[in-house]
Design a protein around this motif. Structure first.
Motif, PDB file in Angstrom:
ATOM      1  N   GLN A 161     -15.932  49.662  53.979  1.00 20.33           N
ATOM      2  CA  GLN A 161     -16.172  50.687  53.024  1.00 20.33           C
ATOM      3  C   GLN A 161     -15.553  50.231  51.540  1.00 20.33           C
ATOM      4  OE1 GLN A 161     -14.590  54.428  54.556  1.00 20.33           O
ATOM      5  NE2 GLN A 161     -15.104  53.871  56.607  1.00 20.33           N
ATOM      6  N   ILE A 162     -14.323  49.730  51.386  1.00 22.70           N
ATOM      7  CA  ILE A 162     -13.797  49.329  50.411  1.00 22.70           C
ATOM      8  C   ILE A 162     -14.550  48.105  49.558  1.00 22.70           C
ATOM      9  CG2 ILE A 162     -11.778  48.358  49.037  1.00 22.70           C
ATOM     10  CD1 ILE A 162     -11.421  51.129  50.298  1.00 22.70           C
ATOM     11  N   ALA A 163     -15.084  47.052  50.345  1.00 25.62           N
ATOM     12  CA  ALA A 163     -15.880  46.056  49.819  1.00 25.62           C
ATOM     13  C   ALA A 163     -17.030  46.568  49.217  1.00 25.62           C
ATOM     14  CB  ALA A 163     -15.919  44.860  50.843  1.00 25.62           C
ATOM     15  N   LYS A 164     -17.712  47.518  49.833  1.00 21.78           N
ATOM     16  CA  LYS A 164     -18.958  48.020  49.386  1.00 21.78           C
ATOM     17  C   LYS A 164     -18.773  48.682  48.234  1.00 21.78           C
ATOM     18  CE  LYS A 164     -22.573  47.339  52.461  1.00 21.78           C
ATOM     19  NZ  LYS A 164     -23.804  46.596  51.502  1.00 21.78           N
ATOM     20  N   GLU A 165     -17.687  49.327  48.065  1.00 24.51           N
ATOM     21  CA  GLU A 165     -17.428  50.096  46.772  1.00 24.51           C
ATOM     22  C   GLU A 165     -17.090  49.114  45.511  1.00 24.51           C
ATOM     23  OE1 GLU A 165     -16.990  53.478  44.108  1.00 24.51           O
ATOM     24  OE2 GLU A 165     -18.029  53.195  46.236  1.00 24.51           O
ATOM     25  N   ILE A 166     -16.362  48.074  45.723  1.00 25.93           N
ATOM     26  CA  ILE A 166     -16.000  47.102  44.718  1.00 25.93           C
ATOM     27  C   ILE A 166     -17.624  46.437  44.340  1.00 25.93           C
ATOM     28  CG2 ILE A 166     -13.755  46.764  45.176  1.00 25.93           C
ATOM     29  CD1 ILE A 166     -14.334  43.971  46.421  1.00 25.93           C
ATOM     30  N   GLY A 167     -18.370  46.309  45.468  1.00 26.18           N
ATOM     31  CA  GLY A 167     -19.823  45.626  45.274  1.00 26.18           C
ATOM     32  C   GLY A 167     -20.624  46.553  44.189  1.00 26.18           C
ATOM     33  N   ARG A 168     -20.483  47.856  44.562  1.00 27.24           N
ATOM     34  CA  ARG A 168     -21.098  48.738  43.945  1.00 27.24           C
ATOM     35  C   ARG A 168     -20.526  48.747  42.390  1.00 27.24           C
ATOM     36  NH1 ARG A 168     -20.712  53.547  41.535  1.00 27.24           N
ATOM     37  NH2 ARG A 168     -18.181  53.955  42.301  1.00 27.24           N
ATOM     38  N   LEU A 169     -19.617  48.552  42.063  1.00 30.95           N
ATOM     39  CA  LEU A 169     -19.021  48.207  40.774  1.00 30.95           C
ATOM     40  C   LEU A 169     -19.222  46.958  40.078  1.00 30.95           C
ATOM     41  CD1 LEU A 169     -15.686  50.431  41.354  1.00 30.95           C
ATOM     42  CD2 LEU A 169     -17.563  51.237  40.220  1.00 30.95           C
ATOM     43  N   ILE A 171     -17.707  44.211  41.018  1.00 29.17           N
ATOM     44  CA  ILE A 171     -16.220  43.609  40.784  1.00 29.17           C
ATOM     45  C   ILE A 171     -16.273  42.455  41.532  1.00 29.17           C
ATOM     46  CG2 ILE A 171     -13.818  43.615  41.136  1.00 29.17           C
ATOM     47  CD1 ILE A 171     -14.164  46.794  40.553  1.00 29.17           C
ATOM     48  N   GLY A 172     -16.615  42.206  43.123  1.00 26.46           N
ATOM     49  CA  GLY A 172     -16.688  41.234  43.898  1.00 26.46           C
ATOM     50  C   GLY A 172     -17.111  41.673  44.900  1.00 26.46           C
ATOM     51  N   GLN A 173     -17.035  41.032  46.320  1.00 21.34           N
ATOM     52  CA  GLN A 173     -17.705  41.253  47.410  1.00 21.34           C
ATOM     53  C   GLN A 173     -16.651  41.143  48.733  1.00 21.34           C
ATOM     54  OE1 GLN A 173     -20.730  38.093  46.779  1.00 21.34           O
ATOM     55  NE2 GLN A 173     -22.407  39.529  46.614  1.00 21.34           N
ATOM     56  N   THR A 174     -15.574  40.815  48.281  1.00 18.74           N
ATOM     57  CA  THR A 174     -14.563  40.314  49.387  1.00 18.74           C
ATOM     58  C   THR A 174     -13.061  41.114  49.262  1.00 18.74           C
ATOM     59  OG1 THR A 174     -15.568  38.138  49.587  1.00 18.74           O
ATOM     60  CG2 THR A 174     -13.321  38.496  50.635  1.00 18.74           C
ATOM     61  N   VAL A 175     -12.899  41.617  50.382  1.00 18.41           N
ATOM     62  CA  VAL A 175     -11.443  42.206  50.247  1.00 18.41           C
ATOM     63  C   VAL A 175     -10.685  41.683  51.696  1.00 18.41           C
ATOM     64  CG1 VAL A 175     -12.316  44.350  49.470  1.00 18.41           C
ATOM     65  CG2 VAL A 175     -12.110  44.194  51.884  1.00 18.41           C
ATOM     66  N   VAL A 176      -9.308  41.701  51.523  1.00 18.71           N
ATOM     67  CA  VAL A 176      -8.543  41.065  52.464  1.00 18.71           C
ATOM     68  C   VAL A 176      -7.446  42.525  52.848  1.00 18.71           C
ATOM     69  CG1 VAL A 176      -6.637  39.347  53.089  1.00 18.71           C
ATOM     70  CG2 VAL A 176      -8.245  38.810  51.373  1.00 18.71           C
ATOM     71  N   ILE A 207      -7.245  40.268  57.753  1.00 16.95           N
ATOM     72  CA  ILE A 207      -8.564  40.262  57.899  1.00 16.95           C
ATOM     73  C   ILE A 207      -9.473  40.187  56.517  1.00 16.95           C
ATOM     74  CG2 ILE A 207     -10.518  41.946  58.662  1.00 16.95           C
ATOM     75  CD1 ILE A 207      -8.504  42.857  60.782  1.00 16.95           C
ATOM     76  N   VAL A 208     -10.479  39.140  56.726  1.00 12.06           N
ATOM     77  CA  VAL A 208     -11.203  39.070  55.290  1.00 12.06           C
ATOM     78  C   VAL A 208     -12.689  39.723  55.783  1.00 12.06           C
ATOM     79  CG1 VAL A 208     -12.431  37.509  53.938  1.00 12.06           C
ATOM     80  CG2 VAL A 208     -10.069  37.175  54.941  1.00 12.06           C
ATOM     81  N   VAL A 209     -12.997  40.735  54.786  1.00 10.86           N
ATOM     82  CA  VAL A 209     -14.356  41.549  54.838  1.00 10.86           C
ATOM     83  C   VAL A 209     -15.008  40.899  53.561  1.00 10.86           C
ATOM     84  CG1 VAL A 209     -15.591  43.495  55.041  1.00 10.86           C
ATOM     85  CG2 VAL A 209     -13.118  43.303  56.231  1.00 10.86           C
ATOM     86  N   LYS A 210     -16.375  40.385  53.893  1.00 11.08           N
ATOM     87  CA  LYS A 210     -17.237  40.140  52.766  1.00 11.08           C
ATOM     88  C   LYS A 210     -18.583  40.843  52.894  1.00 11.08           C
ATOM     89  CE  LYS A 210     -19.032  35.966  50.496  1.00 11.08           C
ATOM     90  NZ  LYS A 210     -18.098  35.893  49.269  1.00 11.08           N
ATOM     91  N   VAL A 211     -19.198  41.556  52.137  1.00  4.34           N
ATOM     92  CA  VAL A 211     -20.550  42.246  52.204  1.00  4.34           C
ATOM     93  C   VAL A 211     -21.317  41.970  50.943  1.00  4.34           C
ATOM     94  CG1 VAL A 211     -18.924  44.030  53.456  1.00  4.34           C
ATOM     95  CG2 VAL A 211     -19.595  44.354  50.900  1.00  4.34           C
ATOM     96  N   SER A 212     -22.774  42.377  51.122  1.00  5.26           N
ATOM     97  CA  SER A 212     -23.502  42.560  49.833  1.00  5.26           C
ATOM     98  C   SER A 212     -23.105  43.621  49.103  1.00  5.26           C
ATOM     99  CB  SER A 212     -24.923  42.458  50.062  1.00  5.26           C
ATOM    100  OG  SER A 212     -25.258  43.586  50.960  1.00  5.26           O
ATOM    101  N   LYS A 213     -23.751  43.527  47.799  1.00  7.68           N
ATOM    102  CA  LYS A 213     -23.603  44.655  47.170  1.00  7.68           C
ATOM    103  C   LYS A 213     -24.776  45.922  47.430  1.00  7.68           C
ATOM    104  CE  LYS A 213     -22.548  41.801  43.098  1.00  7.68           C
ATOM    105  NZ  LYS A 213     -23.061  41.096  41.938  1.00  7.68           N
TER     106      LYS A 213
END
Length: 270
Positions: A161-169, A171-176, A207-213
């Motif tokens: 959820q957080i990775a999707k949000e930073i992708g929407r902005l 900023i990046g595609q990955t969170v730890v 845990i590393v989570v990487k998503v598309s925007k």
């Protein structure tokens, strides 16, 4: 697949993916003209490309001139080009400076769209990055022998959820993440350095989570993971990698899973 010209251009950044794209396109009978922006994978590109030109990312005029001289009508962007070059003696030519002055912000999508628009003015179409390598898009499921625990699944869902949000902005595609705490968010430094920064704060169980925007333009910046990703995770103390199924390139999957299984890591596509 849309109709493709026999001669294709590849604007190649860093990483393993540009060489893989060049290899697959060459196998399918295309003549590849490569604009190489990174010296790290150039030797591999020479094996599969008809011609390889070496330019800096800020040499827009020379890149456009070369594409016109080669009569290029279609091209693919592939590989990482870090925005850090804008801070480190970037050697921008007149055209690059002119384009940057038009930018209202310097996030990834804005910069790429400036370049796409400039190419289209020169009658050059930018293709979907998946054109030659759809088979590298990861399928949903657990890819390793080990499965995530219930606690890890909860962290994966939270991180997603957080990775999707930073992708929407953009900023990046990955969170730890660990224990529903975000340890690092990827920004200009890139995935590996974000993993390092976040995993160092954990107790060897990050845990590393990487998503598309959410509005991913498939012409550029499709998320990618490879063996280097797992090696970085192991070095700094992260043992679970979660990626978005159908939206993430996975390079050399067999080697990745052998490494992950050897060191009891978890890789899952959600």
């Amino acid at each position: 697949m849309q109709k493709l010209d026999k001669i294709q251009a590849l604007i190649a950044g860093d990483g393993e993916l540009p060489v893989h794209v060049a290899r697959m396109a060459a196998r399918e009978g295309f003549d590849i003209i490569c604009i190489s922006l990174s010296s790290k994978n150039r030797d591999g590109l020479y094996k599969y490309c008809k011609k390889v030109y070496s330019f800096g990312p800020g040499e827009i005029m020379r890149i456009l001139e070369t594409l016109q001289n080669e009569k290029i009508k279609q091209l693919t962007f592939i590989g990482k080009v870090s925005k850090e070059i804008l801070f480190r003696n970037p050697r921008l030519d007149k055209k690059a400076i002119e384009m940057l002055k038009l930018a209202t912000k310097l996030n990834d999508d804005a910069l790429m769209m400036l370049l796409v628009n400039e190419l289209e003015k020169n009658n050059i179409k930018v293709l979907d990055q998946t054109i030659f390598i759809k088979e590298l898009l990861v399928k949903k499921g657990i890819l390793t022998k080990l499965e995530p625990t219930e606690e890890q699944k909860a962290d994966i869902n939270f991180g997603f959820q957080i990775a999707k949000e930073i992708g929407r902005l953009d900023i990046g595609q990955t969170v730890v993440v660990q224990n529903k705490m975000i340890l690092a968010i990827e920004a200009i430094e890139g995935t590996d350095k974000a993993i390092e920064r976040g995993a160092k704060l954990s107790n060897k169980a990050a845990i590393v989570v990487k998503v598309s925007k959410p509005t991913q333009d498939k012409r550029f910046d499709i998320p990618t993971v490879g063996l280097k990703t797992l090696k970085t995770m192991r070095r700094f103390g992260a043992n679970v990698l979660a990626i978005e199924a159908g939206e993430t390139f996975i390079v050399e999957e067999e080697k990745m899973m052998n490494f992950a299984n050897k060191y009891k890591m978890v890789v899952v596509a959600v």
